[in-house]
Write a protein that holds these residues in place. Structure first.
Motif, PDB file in Angstrom:
ATOM      1  N   THR A   1       0.859  -1.172   0.000  1.00  0.00           N
ATOM      2  CA  THR A   1       0.000   0.000   0.000  1.00  0.00           C
ATOM      3  C   THR A   1       0.902   1.230   0.000  1.00  0.00           C
ATOM      4  O   THR A   1       2.127   1.104   0.057  1.00  0.00           O
ATOM      5  CB  THR A   1      -0.974   0.014   1.190  1.00  0.00           C
ATOM      6  OG1 THR A   1      -1.987   1.013   0.944  1.00  0.00           O
ATOM      7  CG2 THR A   1      -0.273   0.322   2.509  1.00  0.00           C
ATOM      8  N   ILE A   2       0.303   2.399  -0.119  1.00  0.00           N
ATOM      9  CA  ILE A   2       1.106   3.619  -0.161  1.00  0.00           C
ATOM     10  C   ILE A   2       0.995   4.367   1.161  1.00  0.00           C
ATOM     11  O   ILE A   2      -0.013   4.277   1.872  1.00  0.00           O
ATOM     12  CB  ILE A   2       0.706   4.555  -1.317  1.00  0.00           C
ATOM     13  CG1 ILE A   2      -0.660   5.216  -1.065  1.00  0.00           C
ATOM     14  CG2 ILE A   2       0.705   3.813  -2.650  1.00  0.00           C
ATOM     15  CD1 ILE A   2      -0.976   6.354  -2.009  1.00  0.00           C
ATOM     16  N   GLY A   3       2.054   5.099   1.476  1.00  0.00           N
ATOM     17  CA  GLY A   3       2.037   6.008   2.613  1.00  0.00           C
ATOM     18  C   GLY A   3       1.959   7.436   2.112  1.00  0.00           C
ATOM     19  O   GLY A   3       1.900   7.700   0.902  1.00  0.00           O
TER      20      GLY A   3
ATOM     21  N   VAL B   1      -9.067 -12.253   5.983  1.00  0.00           N
ATOM     22  CA  VAL B   1      -8.989 -10.844   5.584  1.00  0.00           C
ATOM     23  C   VAL B   1      -7.797 -10.195   6.274  1.00  0.00           C
ATOM     24  O   VAL B   1      -7.681 -10.226   7.507  1.00  0.00           O
ATOM     25  CB  VAL B   1     -10.283 -10.074   5.940  1.00  0.00           C
ATOM     26  CG1 VAL B   1     -10.139  -8.604   5.560  1.00  0.00           C
ATOM     27  CG2 VAL B   1     -11.478 -10.697   5.222  1.00  0.00           C
ATOM     28  N   ILE B   2      -6.913  -9.598   5.467  1.00  0.00           N
ATOM     29  CA  ILE B   2      -5.701  -8.942   5.966  1.00  0.00           C
ATOM     30  C   ILE B   2      -5.728  -7.490   5.541  1.00  0.00           C
ATOM     31  O   ILE B   2      -5.964  -7.173   4.372  1.00  0.00           O
ATOM     32  CB  ILE B   2      -4.443  -9.646   5.417  1.00  0.00           C
ATOM     33  CG1 ILE B   2      -4.402 -11.096   5.910  1.00  0.00           C
ATOM     34  CG2 ILE B   2      -3.179  -8.901   5.835  1.00  0.00           C
ATOM     35  CD1 ILE B   2      -3.387 -11.958   5.210  1.00  0.00           C
ATOM     36  N   PHE B   3      -5.472  -6.608   6.484  1.00  0.00           N
ATOM     37  CA  PHE B   3      -5.545  -5.160   6.256  1.00  0.00           C
ATOM     38  C   PHE B   3      -4.148  -4.561   6.300  1.00  0.00           C
ATOM     39  O   PHE B   3      -3.445  -4.672   7.303  1.00  0.00           O
ATOM     40  CB  PHE B   3      -6.450  -4.541   7.327  1.00  0.00           C
ATOM     41  CG  PHE B   3      -6.508  -3.040   7.331  1.00  0.00           C
ATOM     42  CD1 PHE B   3      -6.376  -2.282   6.179  1.00  0.00           C
ATOM     43  CD2 PHE B   3      -6.702  -2.359   8.535  1.00  0.00           C
ATOM     44  CE1 PHE B   3      -6.426  -0.908   6.199  1.00  0.00           C
ATOM     45  CE2 PHE B   3      -6.755  -0.978   8.567  1.00  0.00           C
ATOM     46  CZ  PHE B   3      -6.618  -0.248   7.398  1.00  0.00           C
ATOM     47  N   LEU B   4      -3.728  -3.922   5.186  1.00  0.00           N
ATOM     48  CA  LEU B   4      -2.483  -3.161   5.138  1.00  0.00           C
ATOM     49  C   LEU B   4      -2.817  -1.712   5.475  1.00  0.00           C
ATOM     50  O   LEU B   4      -3.428  -1.001   4.670  1.00  0.00           O
ATOM     51  CB  LEU B   4      -1.839  -3.247   3.747  1.00  0.00           C
ATOM     52  CG  LEU B   4      -1.672  -4.637   3.135  1.00  0.00           C
ATOM     53  CD1 LEU B   4      -0.933  -4.546   1.793  1.00  0.00           C
ATOM     54  CD2 LEU B   4      -0.956  -5.581   4.081  1.00  0.00           C
ATOM     55  N   SER B   5      -2.438  -1.268   6.655  1.00  0.00           N
ATOM     56  CA  SER B   5      -2.907   0.014   7.187  1.00  0.00           C
ATOM     57  C   SER B   5      -1.790   1.036   7.333  1.00  0.00           C
ATOM     58  O   SER B   5      -0.906   0.882   8.184  1.00  0.00           O
ATOM     59  CB  SER B   5      -3.547  -0.199   8.565  1.00  0.00           C
ATOM     60  OG  SER B   5      -3.778   1.050   9.199  1.00  0.00           O
ATOM     61  N   HIS B   6      -1.868   2.096   6.533  1.00  0.00           N
ATOM     62  CA  HIS B   6      -0.967   3.223   6.768  1.00  0.00           C
ATOM     63  C   HIS B   6      -1.772   4.343   7.445  1.00  0.00           C
ATOM     64  O   HIS B   6      -1.874   5.469   6.948  1.00  0.00           O
ATOM     65  CB  HIS B   6      -0.344   3.722   5.464  1.00  0.00           C
ATOM     66  CG  HIS B   6       0.898   4.537   5.687  1.00  0.00           C
ATOM     67  ND1 HIS B   6       2.136   3.988   5.870  1.00  0.00           N
ATOM     68  CD2 HIS B   6       1.074   5.881   5.831  1.00  0.00           C
ATOM     69  CE1 HIS B   6       3.029   4.932   6.074  1.00  0.00           C
ATOM     70  NE2 HIS B   6       2.396   6.104   6.074  1.00  0.00           N
ATOM     71  N   LEU B   7      -2.325   3.997   8.603  1.00  0.00           N
ATOM     72  CA  LEU B   7      -3.166   4.942   9.349  1.00  0.00           C
ATOM     73  C   LEU B   7      -2.598   5.290  10.711  1.00  0.00           C
ATOM     74  O   LEU B   7      -2.866   6.367  11.236  1.00  0.00           O
ATOM     75  CB  LEU B   7      -4.575   4.360   9.542  1.00  0.00           C
ATOM     76  CG  LEU B   7      -5.409   4.082   8.300  1.00  0.00           C
ATOM     77  CD1 LEU B   7      -6.778   3.539   8.706  1.00  0.00           C
ATOM     78  CD2 LEU B   7      -5.574   5.341   7.451  1.00  0.00           C
ATOM     79  N   GLY B   8      -1.854   4.381  11.332  1.00  0.00           N
ATOM     80  CA  GLY B   8      -1.340   4.630  12.668  1.00  0.00           C
ATOM     81  C   GLY B   8      -2.016   3.735  13.696  1.00  0.00           C
ATOM     82  O   GLY B   8      -3.112   3.205  13.489  1.00  0.00           O
ATOM     83  N   ILE B   9      -1.380   3.582  14.831  1.00  0.00           N
ATOM     84  CA  ILE B   9      -1.797   2.618  15.835  1.00  0.00           C
ATOM     85  C   ILE B   9      -3.190   2.898  16.397  1.00  0.00           C
ATOM     86  O   ILE B   9      -3.997   1.983  16.580  1.00  0.00           O
ATOM     87  CB  ILE B   9      -0.753   2.538  16.988  1.00  0.00           C
ATOM     88  CG1 ILE B   9      -1.158   1.505  18.045  1.00  0.00           C
ATOM     89  CG2 ILE B   9      -0.513   3.902  17.615  1.00  0.00           C
ATOM     90  CD1 ILE B   9      -1.234   0.092  17.528  1.00  0.00           C
ATOM     91  N   ARG B  10      -3.524   4.163  16.658  1.00  0.00           N
ATOM     92  CA  ARG B  10      -4.841   4.464  17.240  1.00  0.00           C
ATOM     93  C   ARG B  10      -5.959   4.123  16.259  1.00  0.00           C
ATOM     94  O   ARG B  10      -7.003   3.570  16.653  1.00  0.00           O
ATOM     95  CB  ARG B  10      -4.918   5.932  17.652  1.00  0.00           C
ATOM     96  CG  ARG B  10      -3.945   6.293  18.751  1.00  0.00           C
ATOM     97  CD  ARG B  10      -4.291   5.623  20.084  1.00  0.00           C
ATOM     98  NE  ARG B  10      -3.202   5.743  21.038  1.00  0.00           N
ATOM     99  CZ  ARG B  10      -2.428   4.765  21.443  1.00  0.00           C
ATOM    100  NH1 ARG B  10      -2.627   3.535  20.986  1.00  0.00           N
ATOM    101  NH2 ARG B  10      -1.449   4.960  22.306  1.00  0.00           N
ATOM    102  N   GLU B  11      -5.762   4.437  14.994  1.00  0.00           N
ATOM    103  CA  GLU B  11      -6.771   4.109  13.992  1.00  0.00           C
ATOM    104  C   GLU B  11      -6.881   2.596  13.818  1.00  0.00           C
ATOM    105  O   GLU B  11      -7.980   2.063  13.605  1.00  0.00           O
ATOM    106  CB  GLU B  11      -6.408   4.756  12.661  1.00  0.00           C
ATOM    107  CG  GLU B  11      -6.356   6.277  12.695  1.00  0.00           C
ATOM    108  CD  GLU B  11      -7.697   6.883  13.039  1.00  0.00           C
ATOM    109  OE1 GLU B  11      -8.669   6.650  12.291  1.00  0.00           O
ATOM    110  OE2 GLU B  11      -7.794   7.589  14.070  1.00  0.00           O
ATOM    111  N   ASP B  12      -5.756   1.900  13.905  1.00  0.00           N
ATOM    112  CA  ASP B  12      -5.791   0.440  13.780  1.00  0.00           C
ATOM    113  C   ASP B  12      -6.607  -0.183  14.907  1.00  0.00           C
ATOM    114  O   ASP B  12      -7.342  -1.162  14.698  1.00  0.00           O
ATOM    115  CB  ASP B  12      -4.371  -0.124  13.791  1.00  0.00           C
ATOM    116  CG  ASP B  12      -3.599   0.217  12.529  1.00  0.00           C
ATOM    117  OD1 ASP B  12      -4.208   0.741  11.577  1.00  0.00           O
ATOM    118  OD2 ASP B  12      -2.372  -0.036  12.501  1.00  0.00           O
ATOM    119  N   GLU B  13      -6.475   0.369  16.106  1.00  0.00           N
ATOM    120  CA  GLU B  13      -7.265  -0.143  17.227  1.00  0.00           C
ATOM    121  C   GLU B  13      -8.757   0.097  16.994  1.00  0.00           C
ATOM    122  O   GLU B  13      -9.592  -0.759  17.301  1.00  0.00           O
ATOM    123  CB  GLU B  13      -6.808   0.518  18.524  1.00  0.00           C
ATOM    124  CG  GLU B  13      -5.408   0.082  18.958  1.00  0.00           C
ATOM    125  CD  GLU B  13      -4.880   0.856  20.143  1.00  0.00           C
ATOM    126  OE1 GLU B  13      -3.877   0.408  20.733  1.00  0.00           O
ATOM    127  OE2 GLU B  13      -5.456   1.917  20.477  1.00  0.00           O
TER     128      GLU B  13
END
Length: 451
Positions: free
Chosen positions: A78-80, A174-186
């Motif tokens: 994914t992109i950052g 289902v696997i999520f590639l998240s460039h959102l940050g730890i709080r958003e991941d929670e």
């Protein structure tokens, strides 16, 4: 029948290529091992692999980063924000032309609302035993910056939920590639229970053994390639469910040195320097610089900033410049070396009262020697504040703009750098009306001025 599936992941390399040879060798060895054991293995990057602070990335406009990802054999990325908002629209449009992997980013569109051809909302990978993995990715919402570059970034959470609804009918995991940050991941772990694993980045968090949050496994590998992440999944085909998940990190510094590692790093630097070897001008005398006081070079840059933004006044800090420019030829590499930051000019509208408060804060005696990390800053210390069109009357603490006293209810157009508008230093700038100049960086302004 139970099946073991192995996932490896990297995130936020930021073109710290000093760690890349060991990462490449380690992943290559692990792939061979798993293949010999007839185990399925997949590899992902979670964004910010590129960073224009490295000369090779700058000179190749990120294409060399893509070549390195191809060489290792990534299965999806994914992109950052560094991929998304530090290149021009056209450069990002063609960044992945030679990519041998899908780019999964569900919340990026053109300004007309069309998903670019190179960006997929999700991809599906299948193991040798037929288990289907749905890979979905989103990136951080830097809306105003994307808009300036003629892109549209939509709600990451809304797009994610929509894609997960589609995926859960098609895949087993289902696997999520998240460039959102730890709080958003929670938050995602709480709101999207159909996601089995979140591989995260952006906030450079380190989860040494992973972290379960609301029954979802979170994994993250810090920054700069200091770690490689490994996730192990056990899938039970008899009940069509994931029965075990675990995560761990491998510290890159503890891995064996790659063969001819130092020579390879020097070669990448040499290639970057060659790509940026175009001469800009020849200086008849040096432009000296001292980060802790006003100097000819910092004053020139501040003047260029004011002119570029067509502002009433301007300010920046001496720490943005990392070195002086000696007399003689000046190349693109020289400007990149002294201004490596992916930092954009910004025009801010402030009332006279707000401008006075900002200028008073800028006189904080502790700020010049403060070490700064993040905000796009790639130097060490903040440095002294440099002004153009602004002066402080000695012994009165009264500020003038263009030799005139600041009027409280008058509107002023103030040129500065984007890092000062994010709220860390000046709340007034975060709240104010702003215009970001993109994709130009400070080195582009200096280039135009010294020509």
């Amino acid at each position: 029948m139970k099946e073991k599936i192995y996932l490896y992941h990297t995130n936020d390399l930021h073109s710290h290529f000093e760690n890349w040879p060991r990462i490449r060798d380690f992943i290559g060895q692990r792939k061979k091992y798993h293949q010999l054991e007839n185990e399925n293995v997949f590899l992902f990057d979670i964004g910010d692999h590129v960073d224009r602070s490295h000369s090779l990335t700058e000179g190749s406009k990120g294409k060399e980063n893509i070549r390195l990802l191809n060489e290792v054999g990534y299965d999806a990325v994914t992109i950052g924000n560094n991929e998304g908002i530090t290149f021009s629209h056209n450069q990002l449009q063609h960044l992945y032309d030679e990519a041998e992997f899908p780019v999964v980013v569900a919340n990026l569109f053109t300004e007309k609302g069309v998903r670019p051809e190179w960006a997929k909302p999700y991809t599906i990978l299948t193991t040798s035993k037929g288990t289907k993995l749905g890979i979905v990715g989103v990136t951080a919402e830097y809306g105003p910056f994307y808009e300036r570059l003629k892109w549209r970034v939509t709600s990451a959470k809304d797009e994610l939920k929509a894609q997960v609804r589609v995926l859960k009918e098609k895949v087993d995991i289902v696997i999520f590639l998240s460039h959102l940050g730890i709080r958003e991941d929670e938050w995602v772990a709480e709101e999207c229970p159909d996601i089995d694993i979140i591989m995260g980045g952006h906030t450079h968090h380190v989860l040494e053994d992973g972290k379960f949050h609301n029954k979802t496994l979170l994994a993250a590998a810090g920054k700069y390639g200091m770690y490689v992440g490994q996730v192990e999944i056990e899938f039970d085909h008899s009940i069509k469910r994931v029965t075990a998940r675990s995560a761990k990190l491998v510290e890159t510094a503890l891995l064996p040195a790659s063969l001819q590692e130092e020579e390879e790093l020097c070669e990448w630097e040499r290639q970057g320097k060659e790509l940026l070897s175009t001469a800009i001008t020849t200086l008849e005398k040096p432009l000296e610089h001292n980060p802790l006081s006003t100097s000819p070079l910092s004053q020139l840059l501040c003047s260029a900033l004011k002119e570029w933004c067509k502002a009433d006044c301007a300010f920046l800090t001496g720490g943005l410049l990392l070195d002086a420019l000696p007399e003689g030829p000046v190349t693109e590499y020289d400007l990149h070396r002294i201004l490596p930051h992916p930092i954009n000019p910004c025009l801010v509208e402030l009332s006279g009262a707000e401008l006075k408060e900002v200028l008073r804060q800028s006189k904080n005696a502790e700020w010049p020697t403060m070490e700064v990390k993040g905000l796009g800053f790639r130097g060490t210390i903040l440095g002294a504040f440099i002004y153009d069109g602004i002066e402080l009357v000695a012994d009165t603490n009264q500020f003038l703009v263009n030799h005139e006293p600041i009027i409280n209810d008058q509107l002023y157009r103030v040129a500065t750098v984007d890092m000062f508008t994010f709220g860390y230093f000046f709340p007034e700038l975060q709240r104010a009306k702003k215009h970001y100049f993109m994709p130009e960086f400070l080195r582009d302004l200096l280039k135009q001025r010294i020509k």
